[in-house]
Every structure is written in structure tokens, then in C-alpha cells.
Design a protein around this motif. Structure first.
Motif, PDB file in Angstrom:
ATOM      1  N   ALA A 421       0.830  -1.202   0.000  1.00  0.00           N
ATOM      2  CA  ALA A 421       0.000   0.000   0.000  1.00  0.00           C
ATOM      3  C   ALA A 421       0.866   1.253   0.000  1.00  0.00           C
ATOM      4  CB  ALA A 421      -0.926  -0.003   1.210  1.00  0.00           C
ATOM      5  N   ALA A 422       1.914   1.246   0.813  1.00  0.00           N
ATOM      6  CA  ALA A 422       2.809   2.403   0.884  1.00  0.00           C
ATOM      7  C   ALA A 422       3.579   2.581  -0.421  1.00  0.00           C
ATOM      8  CB  ALA A 422       3.783   2.244   2.051  1.00  0.00           C
ATOM      9  N   MET A 423       4.079   1.478  -0.988  1.00  0.00           N
ATOM     10  CA  MET A 423       4.890   1.567  -2.196  1.00  0.00           C
ATOM     11  C   MET A 423       4.066   1.945  -3.422  1.00  0.00           C
ATOM     12  SD  MET A 423       7.618  -1.556  -1.941  1.00  0.00           S
ATOM     13  CE  MET A 423       8.796  -1.666  -0.594  1.00  0.00           C
ATOM     14  N   ALA A 424       2.868   1.378  -3.542  1.00  0.00           N
ATOM     15  CA  ALA A 424       2.035   1.631  -4.715  1.00  0.00           C
ATOM     16  C   ALA A 424       1.190   2.887  -4.580  1.00  0.00           C
ATOM     17  CB  ALA A 424       1.134   0.428  -4.987  1.00  0.00           C
ATOM     18  N   GLY A 425       1.009   3.354  -3.340  1.00  0.00           N
ATOM     19  CA  GLY A 425       0.181   4.534  -3.135  1.00  0.00           C
ATOM     20  C   GLY A 425      -1.292   4.271  -3.327  1.00  0.00           C
ATOM     21  N   VAL A 426      -1.739   3.055  -2.976  1.00  0.00           N
ATOM     22  CA  VAL A 426      -3.166   2.712  -3.047  1.00  0.00           C
ATOM     23  C   VAL A 426      -3.609   2.230  -1.677  1.00  0.00           C
ATOM     24  CG1 VAL A 426      -3.027   2.142  -5.502  1.00  0.00           C
ATOM     25  CG2 VAL A 426      -2.752   0.327  -3.803  1.00  0.00           C
ATOM     26  N   PRO A 427      -4.908   2.282  -1.375  1.00  0.00           N
ATOM     27  CA  PRO A 427      -5.361   1.949  -0.024  1.00  0.00           C
ATOM     28  C   PRO A 427      -5.165   0.477   0.324  1.00  0.00           C
ATOM     29  CG  PRO A 427      -7.047   3.162  -1.235  1.00  0.00           C
ATOM     30  CD  PRO A 427      -6.009   2.761  -2.228  1.00  0.00           C
ATOM     31  N   LEU A 428      -4.943   0.242   1.593  1.00  0.00           N
ATOM     32  CA  LEU A 428      -4.970  -1.119   2.117  1.00  0.00           C
ATOM     33  C   LEU A 428      -6.384  -1.650   1.958  1.00  0.00           C
ATOM     34  CD1 LEU A 428      -3.114  -3.180   3.634  1.00  0.00           C
ATOM     35  CD2 LEU A 428      -4.112  -2.297   5.754  1.00  0.00           C
ATOM     36  N   ALA A 429      -6.522  -2.876   1.469  1.00  0.00           N
ATOM     37  CA  ALA A 429      -7.839  -3.439   1.161  1.00  0.00           C
ATOM     38  C   ALA A 429      -8.779  -3.330   2.358  1.00  0.00           C
ATOM     39  CB  ALA A 429      -7.696  -4.906   0.737  1.00  0.00           C
ATOM     40  N   GLY A 430     -10.003  -2.889   2.100  1.00  0.00           N
ATOM     41  CA  GLY A 430     -11.012  -2.762   3.147  1.00  0.00           C
ATOM     42  C   GLY A 430     -10.930  -1.481   3.930  1.00  0.00           C
ATOM     43  N   THR A 431      -9.990  -0.613   3.582  1.00  0.00           N
ATOM     44  CA  THR A 431      -9.824   0.655   4.276  1.00  0.00           C
ATOM     45  C   THR A 431      -9.657   1.769   3.234  1.00  0.00           C
ATOM     46  OG1 THR A 431      -7.400   0.843   4.390  1.00  0.00           O
ATOM     47  CG2 THR A 431      -8.448  -0.652   5.956  1.00  0.00           C
ATOM     48  N   GLY A 432      -9.616   2.996   3.712  1.00  0.00           N
ATOM     49  CA  GLY A 432      -9.277   4.112   2.864  1.00  0.00           C
ATOM     50  C   GLY A 432      -7.884   4.627   3.163  1.00  0.00           C
ATOM     51  N   TRP A 433      -7.095   3.800   3.841  1.00  0.00           N
ATOM     52  CA  TRP A 433      -5.793   4.238   4.370  1.00  0.00           C
ATOM     53  C   TRP A 433      -4.652   3.901   3.429  1.00  0.00           C
ATOM     54  CZ3 TRP A 433      -2.127   0.981   7.500  1.00  0.00           C
ATOM     55  CH2 TRP A 433      -1.045   1.745   7.966  1.00  0.00           C
ATOM     56  N   ILE A 434      -3.894   4.922   3.070  1.00  0.00           N
ATOM     57  CA  ILE A 434      -2.642   4.731   2.353  1.00  0.00           C
ATOM     58  C   ILE A 434      -1.524   5.118   3.307  1.00  0.00           C
ATOM     59  CG2 ILE A 434      -1.252   5.422   0.366  1.00  0.00           C
ATOM     60  CD1 ILE A 434      -3.828   6.256  -1.053  1.00  0.00           C
ATOM     61  N   PRO A 435      -0.673   4.185   3.694  1.00  0.00           N
ATOM     62  CA  PRO A 435       0.401   4.514   4.640  1.00  0.00           C
ATOM     63  C   PRO A 435       1.234   5.702   4.156  1.00  0.00           C
ATOM     64  CG  PRO A 435       0.294   2.141   4.285  1.00  0.00           C
ATOM     65  CD  PRO A 435      -0.649   2.773   3.292  1.00  0.00           C
ATOM     66  N   GLY A 436       1.484   6.621   5.078  1.00  0.00           N
ATOM     67  CA  GLY A 436       2.234   7.820   4.736  1.00  0.00           C
ATOM     68  C   GLY A 436       1.357   8.979   4.305  1.00  0.00           C
ATOM     69  N   HIS A 437       0.063   8.716   4.115  1.00  0.00           N
ATOM     70  CA  HIS A 437      -0.888   9.774   3.738  1.00  0.00           C
ATOM     71  C   HIS A 437      -1.792  10.051   4.922  1.00  0.00           C
ATOM     72  CE1 HIS A 437      -0.490   9.606  -0.851  1.00  0.00           C
ATOM     73  NE2 HIS A 437       0.414   8.776  -0.380  1.00  0.00           N
ATOM     74  N   SER A 438      -2.188  11.292   5.119  1.00  0.00           N
ATOM     75  CA  SER A 438      -3.107  11.624   6.194  1.00  0.00           C
ATOM     76  C   SER A 438      -4.481  11.069   5.878  1.00  0.00           C
ATOM     77  CB  SER A 438      -3.181  13.136   6.387  1.00  0.00           C
ATOM     78  OG  SER A 438      -3.578  13.761   5.186  1.00  0.00           O
ATOM     79  N   VAL A 439      -5.158  10.588   6.896  1.00  0.00           N
ATOM     80  CA  VAL A 439      -6.486   9.988   6.713  1.00  0.00           C
ATOM     81  C   VAL A 439      -7.532  11.079   6.493  1.00  0.00           C
ATOM     82  CG1 VAL A 439      -8.265   8.567   7.788  1.00  0.00           C
ATOM     83  CG2 VAL A 439      -5.860   8.068   8.183  1.00  0.00           C
TER      84      VAL A 439
END
Length: 439
Positions: A421-439
Motif C-alpha cells: 500500500a505504501a509503495m504503490a500509493g493505493v489503499p490497504l484493502a477494506g480501508t481508505g488508508w494509504i500509509p504515509g498519507h493523512s487519513v
């Protein structure tokens, strides 16, 4: 007497393969050279999933609704851009690393599927030019085989600054593969190990490269698209500088990309995976307002139609395959198993491209071994493989409601791991969270 499991457990820092390599280095006093790509596990396209349509999206019917696959490469400046039926190209693999039959087979397969193939280091062979409807000519630091006539014969020119398996390093071709013909094409002594330069002699930065690209355009009357290929280390900056230098196409090669021969330590420890490389290259193009204007080709570990669809959803315009194309030819197929054993390898785990003793006749200049590869039959296998990859990508795109592969987008993706998720810049499945991005 039973063995004590506390004493026979291998150490995590020094597992058996590390111990064996230390002992080999101590015995031989030289670094290990091999072919193929990285063996280590890194986050990859397998760690992403596509979000098929259901209530919130409308899927397309595979048997009645079309899904386009064509792509145009080089329409930024070139008068004659390359028009391909599919967005899967064959990467540069040299004559020398591969035999003439293998190069011809790749040309045949690519042409049958409606795509391009690439020369690699060492120049253009007549067999490859004749069999390739669309042929990209690579210009590398070595300048092996480079001449204005072949530049004009090509359909595009790819300036290779770096390669995913060895960013910052040059290629190798051991003397046992430098036959009379290979030596003549590269202006080298026959039978002597060759090591290519790691940087081009004509420039030290993007300003100089811009001048060189203009020279190439003048030689080819501005007809041919100019690609710039970089190994994925700092893809954001490298992509931006390639655009500044005047590239029509940027090729970004991740660390899962293969090679015919280089140091094992390079393959395993230099560069970044393809996944973050795509995201960073797309970010650079987007910030410059050049995304989809300067085309992006992604390579390094592409194997299936799912990889193609995911790369394009992340923003690539096309992909390129090298190792996978060799496997389609017959690389690592369980044939001539005694010959695999003789070089200390096994089908499915052979990385002995550098030895010139390829059991299936691909990565060799030995006439007896080369005869094992029929270019017509091998070309059909490559075409079949390319067609299957394309159909797989189309099936996935239709499931996402897309009428063309280029319409896939990041919203069609989710990640299965935090790292991906962090490397590709897409959300972790089932969430709207992209690591390193503000929620």
C-alpha cells in the motif's frame, strides 16, 4: 543418538546459502556472476488486487463488449510514432547474450502479436530486423555495434542509461560467448571477457543528453521515437530529467528485471522494486503535466495479464517483458536435464545465462546448442504467451468496467499488505488508508 535441535538450527543471519557463498568466495577469491533476476522476495504486483465491478460499478460483458488494447508510443516529438496492437513489448536482450535463433524467435513472436521487440547491447542482426515488424534499437554506453545505418533502420531508439538488475553498473559478456560473429559486431577480440561501461561517454547529465537526443533525431530526420531507459533507483528524478532531455518515452525498469550476466550482489542489493518505481515515475510525469504525453513503459518482473492490468492501473502506458519472454521461448523447461546437471543447475532454477551453455539453446552461441531452438516454433510460443497475457488483462479491465486497458486507474486497485500500500500509493484493502498519507 538423537540430534539436539538447538544445535542444528540454522542462524537467520547465516542461513545455509549465505554460509555456502562465504565459503565459495573464500575458496575462489572472486565475486559471483550469474544471469536472470533477483531471487529475494520483494513487494510486487501480487500484493495488489483489482476491484471488480458490482453495485457501484458496471462491468462489461466479455463476449459482446470490446476492450481496446492499442497504444501509440513516441507521439511527443517523433514524426512516425510506433503504433502497437497490445501494450506488452519485448525488452532489450542482446545478440551475444542470446543466440541468433532466440533473437529471431522474439521478433517473430512480437510481430505476430502486434508489438515491438528490442535489440539489446551489441547491435542489430539481419535475422532480428527481418523478423521484427517493429524494432527498437538500444543505444548503450558501450556503443557496441552502433552505427547510423542501423539507427535509421530501426523503428525507435532506446537510450539505455540504466537497467533494473544493475542500476549504476555495466553489462558483462564472458569470453566463451564472444564468438567470431559476436566479436566482429562489437569490435572486440574473440574469446575475451567483455565488461561494458556503466555510463555513456557523450554526456554527464541531462543537458548533455538533450544535445545527444537532438543529434539522434537529426540522424533519423526526426522520424523515430526516442526512449530513455533507467534502472529504478531514483525514478522520480530520473523520469523528470528524461522528460527535460526530450524523451518521447520513459522506460523504468524495477529491480526484479533480469540480466544475462552481472554480479549477484548487484542483482540482489541495488535498486528498488517495480511497484514503487511505477508510482514515483507517474508522480513525476503528473507534476510536470506530461502524464500520457510522455509515455511510460514499466518493466521488471512482469509475468501475467494481471501484472499488465495493475501496472496500467497505476499509470503505465505499456509494459515490457524480458525474462518472461525467455521462459516462453523454453528457458528453464525440463528438457536435456543431464545438461542442466552438468552446469550445476536444474530446470526451473537455472540462472546460468552467463556460461553460454544454455541447455535449451537460448542464451548460447554454441551452434550445437542453438539448434535445439527452432525459431519458428519458439516464435509461436512467444506469440501465444503475449496473446494470453493480453486476454487476461482485457478480462480484468472488463470486470472493472473499462472499455480500454488505458482506462484502468488507481481507484481500481487495493493492496493486501501495508508495504505494498505504501509503495504503490493505493489503499490497504477494506480501508481508505494509504500509509504515509493523512487519513
Amino acid at each position: 543418538m538423537a540430534k539436539d535441535p538447538r544445535t542444528i538450527r540454522p542462524a537467520a543471519t547465516f542461513p545455509p546459502h549465505v554460509v555456502a557463498e562465504i565459503q565459495r568466495a573464500a575458496d575462489e577469491g572472486i565475486y559471483d556472476i550469474r544471469g536472470f533476476g533477483a531471487r529475494r522476495s520483494v513487494p510486487s504486483f501480487d500484493d495488489l488486487i483489482l476491484l471488480g465491478a458490482s453495485m457501484s460499478r458496471y462491468p462489461l460483458e466479455g463476449y459482446r463488449e470490446a476492450c481496446g488494447t492499442d497504444v501509440v508510443l513516441g507521439d511527443r516529438f517523433a514524426k512516425t510514432p510506433i503504433e502497437l496492437k497490445i501494450p506488452i513489448t519485448i525488452a532489450g536482450m542482446s545478440f551475444g547474450a542470446l543466440g541468433a535463433n532466440a533473437k529471431e524467435a522474439l521478433g517473430r513472436g512480437a510481430s505476430a502479436a502486434g508489438t515491438s521487440t528490442t535489440t539489446g547491447d551489441g547491435g542489430m542482426t539481419p535475422e532480428e530486423r527481418k523478423s521484427s515488424e517493429k524494432l527498437v534499437y538500444q543505444l548503450l554506453p558501450s556503443r557496441y555495434g552502433m552505427n547510423p545505418e542501423d539507427l535509421q533502420k530501426a523503428d525507435a531508439i532506446e537510450v539505455v542509461v540504466g537497467q533494473g538488475a544493475k542500476p549504476g553498473g555495466g553489462g558483462m559478456l564472458l569470453g566463451l560467448k564472444i564468438t567470431e560473429r559476436v566479436a566482429a559486431m562489437r569490435d572486440l577480440p574473440e574469446g575475451i571477457d567483455q565488461r561494458s561501461a556503466c555510463r555513456h561517454p557523450d554526456w554527464t547529465g541531462p543537458d548533455d543528453l538533450e544535445i545527444k537526443i537532438r543529434e539522434l533525431r537529426e540522424i533519423t530526420d526526426w522520424q523515430k521515437p526516442i526512449y530513455i531507459k533507467v534502472g529504478a533507483s531514483r525514478p522520480y528524478y530520473d523520469t523528470a530529467l528524461a522528460v527535460k532531455a526530450g524523451a518521447d518515452v520513459v522506460v523504468v525498469d524495477g529491480m526484479q528485471g533480469g540480466t544475462a550476466a552481472t554480479q549477484d550482489v548487484f542483482i540482489e542489493h541495488v535498486g528498488i522494486p517495480t511497484l514503487p518505481a511505477v508510482r514515483e515515475a507517474v508522480r513525476a510525469l503528473t507534476e510536470l503535466g506530461m502524464h500520457r504525453k510522455v509515455k511510460l513503459i514499466v518493466s521488471g518482473g512482469i509475468r501475467t495479464g494481471a501484472d499488465v492490468a495493475k501496472a496500467m492501473a497505476m499509470g503505465a502506458d505499456a509494459v515490457s517483458i524480458g525474462v518472461a519472454a525467455m521462459i516462453a521461448l523454453n528457458c528453464n523447461r525440463p528438457l536435456y536435464e543431464d545438461d542442466y546437471a552438468a552446469i550445476g543447475a536444474a530446470p526451473g532454477a537455472c540462472a546460468h545465462c552467463h556460461t553460454g551453455r544454455c541447455p535449451v539453446g537460448i542464451a548460447t552461441q554454441d551452434p550445437a546448442l542453438e539448434k535445439r531452438l527452432d525459431p519458428e516454433a519458439a516464435g509461436r510460443r512467444v506469440a501465444n504467451y503475449l496473446n494470453v497475457m493480453t486476454m487476461e488483462a482485457q478480462a480484468l479491465a472488463r470486470a472493472c468496467g473499462k472499455s480500454h486497458l488505458r482506462n484502468l486507474e488507481p481507484e481500481d486497485l487495493a493492496a493486501l499488505t501495508i508495504e505494498a500500500a505504501a509503495m504503490a500509493g493505493v489503499p490497504l484493502a477494506g480501508t481508505g488508508w494509504i500509509p504515509g498519507h493523512s487519513v
